[in-house]
Design a protein around this motif. Structure first.
Motif, PDB file in Angstrom:
ATOM      1  N   TRP A  21      50.086  54.949 131.332  1.00 50.12           N
ATOM      2  CA  TRP A  21      49.011  54.928 130.346  1.00 50.12           C
ATOM      3  C   TRP A  21      48.803  53.511 129.810  1.00 50.12           C
ATOM      4  CZ3 TRP A  21      49.214  53.395 125.248  1.00 50.12           C
ATOM      5  CH2 TRP A  21      48.043  53.575 124.531  1.00 50.12           C
ATOM      6  N   SER A  24      47.169  51.273 132.487  1.00 51.77           N
ATOM      7  CA  SER A  24      45.764  51.626 132.671  1.00 51.77           C
ATOM      8  C   SER A  24      44.922  51.198 131.467  1.00 51.77           C
ATOM      9  CB  SER A  24      45.639  53.133 132.883  1.00 51.77           C
ATOM     10  OG  SER A  24      44.290  53.524 132.874  1.00 51.77           O
ATOM     11  N   ARG A  25      45.442  51.441 130.287  1.00 50.77           N
ATOM     12  CA  ARG A  25      44.717  51.101 129.060  1.00 50.77           C
ATOM     13  C   ARG A  25      44.471  49.593 128.978  1.00 50.77           C
ATOM     14  NH1 ARG A  25      41.335  53.628 126.022  1.00 50.77           N
ATOM     15  NH2 ARG A  25      41.393  52.971 123.881  1.00 50.77           N
ATOM     16  N   SER A  26      45.492  48.806 129.305  1.00 51.07           N
ATOM     17  CA  SER A  26      45.378  47.346 129.224  1.00 51.07           C
ATOM     18  C   SER A  26      44.476  46.771 130.309  1.00 51.07           C
ATOM     19  CB  SER A  26      46.759  46.709 129.338  1.00 51.07           C
ATOM     20  OG  SER A  26      47.560  47.080 128.253  1.00 51.07           O
ATOM     21  N   HIS A  29      40.455  48.547 129.560  1.00 48.62           N
ATOM     22  CA  HIS A  29      39.792  48.653 128.259  1.00 48.62           C
ATOM     23  C   HIS A  29      40.067  47.418 127.408  1.00 48.62           C
ATOM     24  CE1 HIS A  29      39.028  52.955 128.840  1.00 48.62           C
ATOM     25  NE2 HIS A  29      40.236  53.003 129.369  1.00 48.62           N
ATOM     26  N   LEU A  31      40.945  46.219 123.792  1.00 47.07           N
ATOM     27  CA  LEU A  31      41.702  46.950 122.783  1.00 47.07           C
ATOM     28  C   LEU A  31      41.667  46.250 121.440  1.00 47.07           C
ATOM     29  CD1 LEU A  31      44.915  47.543 124.923  1.00 47.07           C
ATOM     30  CD2 LEU A  31      43.094  49.193 124.497  1.00 47.07           C
ATOM     31  N   GLU A  47      47.277  51.095 118.833  1.00 52.04           N
ATOM     32  CA  GLU A  47      45.929  51.460 118.429  1.00 52.04           C
ATOM     33  C   GLU A  47      45.908  52.854 117.821  1.00 52.04           C
ATOM     34  OE1 GLU A  47      43.357  51.431 121.847  1.00 52.04           O
ATOM     35  OE2 GLU A  47      44.814  52.470 123.070  1.00 52.04           O
ATOM     36  N   HIS A  97      40.574  43.273 128.410  1.00 53.98           N
ATOM     37  CA  HIS A  97      41.140  43.803 129.658  1.00 53.98           C
ATOM     38  C   HIS A  97      41.217  42.716 130.732  1.00 53.98           C
ATOM     39  CE1 HIS A  97      36.832  44.136 130.410  1.00 53.98           C
ATOM     40  NE2 HIS A  97      37.119  44.179 131.691  1.00 53.98           N
TER      41      HIS A  97
END
Length: 153
Positions: A21, A24-26, A29, A31, A47, A97
């Motif tokens: 997670w 993938s998030r970094s 997206h 942030l 977050e 990102h």
């Protein structure tokens, strides 16, 4: 919390592997995250806990009248007589990102996700396994002649 409610809230939550997670998030997206120094128990950038982040930053500022942020762009106040001012950029940071992946930032995101799931999953009324974390609790088989879906409690 239930005063004035017709019915209790229904909480749905999925479980994710914290490492995949965070990656993938970094990677996918931009942030807006709480600065690590104000994160929950200093677990790392987060977050999830926006209000807690602001509260911890406020308390840190009131306990240290001239505390400055890492980049020294501003201080909370110069003397005790001046009013306390918290700027958005003193509490939060933006991560693009497109930035290279920072291992310590990633680890902080993983720790925050683990904490978030440990706290909130037990409160959930419905936890579908969209990400294959618990393959044994949801089973879906499909072939040309039969379709079977079994959801185990």
């Amino acid at each position: 919390a239930d005063k004035g409610r017709i019915s209790k809230p229904f909480i749905a939550m999925t479980e994710r592997d914290p490492k995949s997670w965070a990656k993938s998030r970094s990677e996918n997206h931009g942030l807006m995250v709480c600065r690590e120094e104000f994160s929950y128990e200093k677990l790392g950038s987060s977050e999830f806990d926006v209000l807690g982040c602001i509260e911890r930053a406020y308390h840190a500022a009131t306990n240290n009248a001239t505390m400055e942020v890492e980049d020294n762009s501003s201080s909370y106040r110069k003397t005790e007589a001046e009013p306390l001012i918290l700027h958005f950029w003193d509490v939060f940071e933006h991560r693009s990102h497109k930035d290279p992946l920072d291992p310590s930032f990633q680890k902080g995101m993983e720790r925050q996700m683990e904490h978030h799931q440990q706290f909130y999953l037990p409160l959930a009324n419905y936890t579908p396994d969209f990400f294959g974390v618990k393959n044994k609790t949801n089973e879906i088989e499909t072939n040309a002649t039969t379709s079977r879906i079994s959801l185990l409690p």
